[in-house]
Enzyme design. Structure first.
Site, mmCIF file in Angstrom:
data_model
loop_
_atom_site.group_PDB
_atom_site.id
_atom_site.type_symbol
_atom_site.label_atom_id
_atom_site.label_comp_id
_atom_site.label_asym_id
_atom_site.label_seq_id
_atom_site.Cartn_x
_atom_site.Cartn_y
_atom_site.Cartn_z
ATOM 1 N N GLU A 76 0.824 -1.205 0.000
ATOM 2 C CA GLU A 76 0.000 0.000 0.000
ATOM 3 C C GLU A 76 0.857 1.253 0.000
ATOM 4 O O GLU A 76 1.970 1.262 0.546
ATOM 5 C CB GLU A 76 -0.916 0.011 1.229
ATOM 6 C CG GLU A 76 -2.057 -0.982 1.135
ATOM 7 C CD GLU A 76 -3.043 -0.810 2.282
ATOM 8 O OE1 GLU A 76 -2.958 0.182 3.037
ATOM 9 O OE2 GLU A 76 -3.904 -1.695 2.410
ATOM 10 N N HIS A 77 0.303 2.300 -0.607
ATOM 11 C CA HIS A 77 0.910 3.634 -0.640
ATOM 12 C C HIS A 77 2.281 3.634 -1.308
ATOM 13 O O HIS A 77 3.124 4.458 -0.997
ATOM 14 C CB HIS A 77 0.995 4.230 0.771
ATOM 15 C CG HIS A 77 -0.277 4.136 1.526
ATOM 16 N ND1 HIS A 77 -1.420 4.856 1.176
ATOM 17 C CD2 HIS A 77 -0.631 3.381 2.600
ATOM 18 C CE1 HIS A 77 -2.399 4.547 2.011
ATOM 19 N NE2 HIS A 77 -1.953 3.656 2.879
ATOM 20 N N ARG A 78 2.501 2.665 -2.209
ATOM 21 C CA ARG A 78 3.761 2.530 -2.937
ATOM 22 C C ARG A 78 4.964 2.297 -2.007
ATOM 23 O O ARG A 78 6.098 2.603 -2.341
ATOM 24 C CB ARG A 78 4.002 3.740 -3.857
ATOM 25 C CG ARG A 78 2.875 3.894 -4.887
ATOM 26 C CD ARG A 78 3.184 4.813 -6.013
ATOM 27 N NE ARG A 78 4.410 4.527 -6.721
ATOM 28 C CZ ARG A 78 4.555 3.599 -7.663
ATOM 29 N NH1 ARG A 78 3.551 2.833 -8.010
ATOM 30 N NH2 ARG A 78 5.713 3.443 -8.261
ATOM 31 N N LEU A 79 4.708 1.720 -0.845
ATOM 32 C CA LEU A 79 5.769 1.357 0.098
ATOM 33 C C LEU A 79 6.150 -0.101 -0.166
ATOM 34 O O LEU A 79 6.069 -0.965 0.703
ATOM 35 C CB LEU A 79 5.307 1.570 1.542
ATOM 36 C CG LEU A 79 4.833 2.990 1.874
ATOM 37 C CD1 LEU A 79 4.294 3.051 3.291
ATOM 38 C CD2 LEU A 79 5.964 3.987 1.665
ATOM 39 N N HIS A 80 6.553 -0.372 -1.396
ATOM 40 C CA HIS A 80 6.793 -1.732 -1.868
ATOM 41 C C HIS A 80 7.950 -2.397 -1.129
ATOM 42 O O HIS A 80 8.771 -1.741 -0.495
ATOM 43 C CB HIS A 80 7.104 -1.715 -3.363
ATOM 44 C CG HIS A 80 6.119 -0.947 -4.174
ATOM 45 N ND1 HIS A 80 4.762 -1.106 -4.058
ATOM 46 C CD2 HIS A 80 6.303 0.018 -5.113
ATOM 47 C CE1 HIS A 80 4.144 -0.285 -4.889
ATOM 48 N NE2 HIS A 80 5.054 0.418 -5.536
#
Length: 192
Positions: free
Chosen positions: A168-172
């Protein structure tokens, strides 16, 4: 030290269960003699610690690129799983026994198509290709279709394998395995 192949096997098995079409599809990037890149989809036909295998017509562009510059990159992207695997490494031709064994598992129509196709070359019309296919069908009528001399496979021997998991939220989450040159692997995380 750690090794990436068990992780690959786990993710690939999950993709084989969840992806509707061609879970073994991977993007293959090559570079020609002039440094121009090209990418296309190919199908994974074998894998393990010795590398990742795919097959092709050796008279097409991808084989031409790899024969001049024997390095490549693969990308598996399984959108429904929100995962991808990037693999970079040296590329070598598979031996004839391996190519023959795989070719024998293909459908007869695919085998005939390998004979009929001048892969990646200009084609006047679909009818021309289908006529060539019919000619090959007649040529091999009543006998097994042998592997064409211009058709074989490559094995990409990985130097780097990166596992990417969407968060989520590009917190890959990204894990990189790098071959250490001594038969082992170094493992580390990368910023997303």
């Amino acid at each position: 030290m750690d090794e990436p192949f068990s992780q690959f096997n786990e993710w690939y098995a999950l993709a084989r269960e969840s992806e509707l079409n061609d879970s073994n599809a991977m993007a293959l990037a090559t570079v020609d003699a002039d440094g121009r890149p090209s990418v296309r989809m190919v199908l994974l036909k074998g894998h393990g610690p010795d590398g990742f295998v795919f097959y092709t017509n050796f008279e097409g562009r991808k084989a031409g690129d790899l024969l001049v510059n024997p390095n490549g990159a693969l990308l598996f992207h399984w959108k429904s799983l929100r995962r991808q695997i990037r693999i970079e490494g040296a590329v070598a031709r598979v031996d004839d026994t391996t190519a023959d064994a795989y070719f024998a598992t293909r459908s007869r129509d695919s085998q005939l198509g390998a004979w009929a196709s001048d892969q990646s070359r200009p084609l006047e019309s679909r009818e021309v290709f289908m006529a060539r296919y019919a000619d090959m069908n007649a040529r091999f009528e009543g006998q097994e279709v042998s592997r064409p001399p211009h058709w074989s496979g490559f094995r990409l021997i990985p130097r780097r394998i990166e596992f990417w998991q969407d968060r989520e939220h590009r917190l890959h989450e990204r894990w990189l395995y790098s071959a250490d040159g001594k038969g082992g692997w170094a493992k580390g995380m990368l910023y997303p």
